[in-house]
Design a protein around this motif. Structure first.
Motif, PDB file in Angstrom:
ATOM      1  N   ALA A  10       0.835  -1.205   0.000  1.00 11.66           N
ATOM      2  CA  ALA A  10       0.000   0.000   0.000  1.00 11.66           C
ATOM      3  C   ALA A  10       0.868   1.253   0.000  1.00 11.66           C
ATOM      4  O   ALA A  10       0.582   2.226  -0.719  1.00 11.66           O
ATOM      5  N   LEU A  11       1.938   1.229   0.781  1.00  9.32           N
ATOM      6  CA  LEU A  11       2.848   2.377   0.825  1.00  9.32           C
ATOM      7  C   LEU A  11       3.504   2.600  -0.533  1.00  9.32           C
ATOM      8  O   LEU A  11       3.603   3.738  -1.006  1.00  9.32           O
ATOM      9  N   GLY A  12       3.940   1.534  -1.178  1.00 10.93           N
ATOM     10  CA  GLY A  12       4.537   1.660  -2.511  1.00 10.93           C
ATOM     11  C   GLY A  12       3.565   2.263  -3.514  1.00 10.93           C
ATOM     12  O   GLY A  12       3.924   3.167  -4.283  1.00 10.93           O
ATOM     13  N   LEU A  13       2.329   1.793  -3.485  1.00 11.94           N
ATOM     14  CA  LEU A  13       1.314   2.351  -4.390  1.00 11.94           C
ATOM     15  C   LEU A  13       0.987   3.799  -4.038  1.00 11.94           C
ATOM     16  O   LEU A  13       0.745   4.620  -4.925  1.00 11.94           O
ATOM     17  N   ALA A  46      -5.897   9.186  -4.021  1.00 15.77           N
ATOM     18  CA  ALA A  46      -5.500   7.773  -3.970  1.00 15.77           C
ATOM     19  C   ALA A  46      -4.272   7.600  -3.087  1.00 15.77           C
ATOM     20  O   ALA A  46      -4.195   6.649  -2.289  1.00 15.77           O
ATOM     21  N   ALA A  47      -3.324   8.518  -3.186  1.00 14.08           N
ATOM     22  CA  ALA A  47      -2.103   8.423  -2.382  1.00 14.08           C
ATOM     23  C   ALA A  47      -2.425   8.452  -0.893  1.00 14.08           C
ATOM     24  O   ALA A  47      -1.893   7.651  -0.113  1.00 14.08           O
ATOM     25  N   PHE A  48      -3.309   9.338  -0.479  1.00 16.49           N
ATOM     26  CA  PHE A  48      -3.612   9.441   0.948  1.00 16.49           C
ATOM     27  C   PHE A  48      -4.465   8.285   1.444  1.00 16.49           C
ATOM     28  O   PHE A  48      -4.298   7.829   2.579  1.00 16.49           O
ATOM     29  N   VAL A  49      -5.354   7.776   0.612  1.00 18.96           N
ATOM     30  CA  VAL A  49      -6.114   6.586   0.997  1.00 18.96           C
ATOM     31  C   VAL A  49      -5.166   5.403   1.176  1.00 18.96           C
ATOM     32  O   VAL A  49      -5.244   4.662   2.165  1.00 18.96           O
ATOM     33  N   LEU A  50      -4.257   5.231   0.239  1.00 17.76           N
ATOM     34  CA  LEU A  50      -3.293   4.130   0.331  1.00 17.76           C
ATOM     35  C   LEU A  50      -2.344   4.311   1.516  1.00 17.76           C
ATOM     36  O   LEU A  50      -2.018   3.343   2.209  1.00 17.76           O
ATOM     37  N   SER A  52      -3.075   5.763   4.285  1.00 19.69           N
ATOM     38  CA  SER A  52      -3.845   5.435   5.491  1.00 19.69           C
ATOM     39  C   SER A  52      -3.927   3.919   5.691  1.00 19.69           C
ATOM     40  O   SER A  52      -3.916   3.442   6.824  1.00 19.69           O
ATOM     41  N   GLN A  53      -3.968   3.177   4.600  1.00 22.44           N
ATOM     42  CA  GLN A  53      -3.972   1.715   4.704  1.00 22.44           C
ATOM     43  C   GLN A  53      -2.622   1.205   5.197  1.00 22.44           C
ATOM     44  O   GLN A  53      -2.557   0.276   5.995  1.00 22.44           O
ATOM     45  N   ALA A  54      -1.563   1.813   4.731  1.00 23.20           N
ATOM     46  CA  ALA A  54      -0.224   1.411   5.172  1.00 23.20           C
ATOM     47  C   ALA A  54      -0.047   1.649   6.666  1.00 23.20           C
ATOM     48  O   ALA A  54       0.640   0.883   7.349  1.00 23.20           O
ATOM     49  N   LEU A  55      -0.695   2.688   7.176  1.00 20.27           N
ATOM     50  CA  LEU A  55      -0.536   3.034   8.589  1.00 20.27           C
ATOM     51  C   LEU A  55      -1.229   2.051   9.520  1.00 20.27           C
ATOM     52  O   LEU A  55      -1.045   2.125  10.737  1.00 20.27           O
ATOM     53  N   LYS A  56      -1.979   1.105   8.971  1.00 16.03           N
ATOM     54  CA  LYS A  56      -2.570   0.067   9.809  1.00 16.03           C
ATOM     55  C   LYS A  56      -1.496  -0.829  10.417  1.00 16.03           C
ATOM     56  O   LYS A  56      -1.688  -1.381  11.495  1.00 16.03           O
ATOM     57  N   GLY A  61       5.955   7.551  11.608  1.00 19.75           N
ATOM     58  CA  GLY A  61       7.272   8.113  11.310  1.00 19.75           C
ATOM     59  C   GLY A  61       8.026   7.314  10.264  1.00 19.75           C
ATOM     60  O   GLY A  61       8.666   7.877   9.378  1.00 19.75           O
ATOM     61  N   VAL A  62       7.941   6.010  10.359  1.00 20.11           N
ATOM     62  CA  VAL A  62       8.609   5.138   9.399  1.00 20.11           C
ATOM     63  C   VAL A  62       7.958   5.265   8.025  1.00 20.11           C
ATOM     64  O   VAL A  62       8.638   5.466   7.009  1.00 20.11           O
ATOM     65  N   ALA A  63       6.643   5.159   7.986  1.00 22.71           N
ATOM     66  CA  ALA A  63       5.925   5.237   6.703  1.00 22.71           C
ATOM     67  C   ALA A  63       6.168   6.580   6.032  1.00 22.71           C
ATOM     68  O   ALA A  63       6.431   6.649   4.834  1.00 22.71           O
ATOM     69  N   TYR A  64       6.121   7.650   6.817  1.00 21.78           N
ATOM     70  CA  TYR A  64       6.283   8.965   6.217  1.00 21.78           C
ATOM     71  C   TYR A  64       7.713   9.197   5.749  1.00 21.78           C
ATOM     72  O   TYR A  64       7.940   9.818   4.717  1.00 21.78           O
TER      73      TYR A  64
END
Length: 114
Positions: A10-13, A46-50, A52-56, A61-64
């Motif tokens: 999700a983060l990659g997308l 789409a980027a922010f929806v994806l 938000s899924q990655a943050l599950k 901090g890591v994801a960002y």
């Protein structure tokens, strides 16, 4: 698929969507062209929806950090290849330091789940 792998996908997308949105931002000419402007909105949404899924499964901090680092590198690459923009030595060094930071965080931080 494991939750962590799904989060990284999700983060990659999300990163790819944000880079495409940023590229269309350049083409929108300050939102004066309708179709590129609409593409910006669609790809950023789409980027922010994806993201938000990655943050599950990933810490914010890591994801960002990954989002920002990889996004900067890809956006700079698009600028060079598509928009014929040039990067000087300082820009290349800065990009290399960003990549190094993401690699160090991924390889050595106990915050990152592997």
């Amino acid at each position: 698929m494991s939750p962590t792998l799904a989060a990284y996908c999700a983060l990659g997308l999300a990163i790819v969507s944000e880079v495409i949105g940023s590229s269309f931002l350049q083409k929108s000419e300050q939102f004066t062209k309708l179709l590129p402007s609409l593409a910006v909105l669609v790809f950023y949404a789409a980027a922010f929806v994806l993201l938000s899924q990655a943050l599950k499964a990933l810490p914010l901090g890591v994801a960002y950090a990954i989002w920002a680092g990889v996004g900067i590198v890809l956006t700079a690459g698009i600028g060079v290849v598509v928009f014929r923009q040039s990067l000087d030595g300082a820009a290349l060094l800065g990009i290399a330091l960003i990549v190094a930071g993401v690699v160090v965080m991924q390889a050595f931080s106990s915050t990152v789940s592997h």
